[in-house]
Design a protein around this motif. Structure first.
Motif: not given
Length: 143
Positions: A43-45, A69-75, A83-89
């Motif tokens: 995860r990243v924020t 590969g990053l999926v935005p969650l509820s802000p 949330r990372r689904e695949h790939g780098a951060l």
């Protein structure tokens, strides 16, 4: 003569208007710049919560073109967890570009923008349509 005001979704594009814009050979024109303020294993924020991008839309309310590969969650109001689904951060402190799901409400949040043109430095510009209010008068408006 000043150009007429045009709807933001046509001029700037957003995720909802992307298919129509592609048919007209238009490119994405509005982005929100955010920074990675926290990084974990998957995860990243970002420092771009509901006060920064598409406050009227549920998650995911944006897309990160450079980070598919990053999926935005509820802000929250100030932060956007991804949330990372695949790939780098992206690294802590990295700048990332977000494409809003609904550009009209996003643009309304800002008083200025940076215009980027090939071969030129960034130029500051006022966003004339931001922050408009509708006033109601209990009596006749003042003359």
């Amino acid at each position: 003569m000043a150009p007429p005001d045009l709807p933001g979704t046509v001029v700037l594009s957003d995720l909802r208007s992307e298919p129509a814009a592609a048919l007209l050979d238009l490119r994405q024109a509005a982005f929100v710049l955010a920074r990675v303020v926290s990084r974990g294993r998957d995860r990243v924020t970002l420092d771009a919560g509901s006060k920064a991008i598409a406050p009227d839309r549920p998650a995911p309310n944006c897309h990160l073109p450079a980070w598919p590969g990053l999926v935005p969650l509820s802000p929250s109001e100030e932060h956007l967890p991804l949330r990372r689904e695949h790939g780098a951060l992206p690294d802590h402190g990295a700048a990332v570009l977000l494409v809003p799901d609904h550009v009209c409400t996003t643009v309304n949040l800002y008083r200025e923008c940076l215009l980027l043109r090939p071969g030129e430095g960034p130029t500051r510009a006022a966003i004339g349509a931001s922050g408009h209010r509708l006033f109601f008068f209990a009596q006749d408006p003042p003359a």
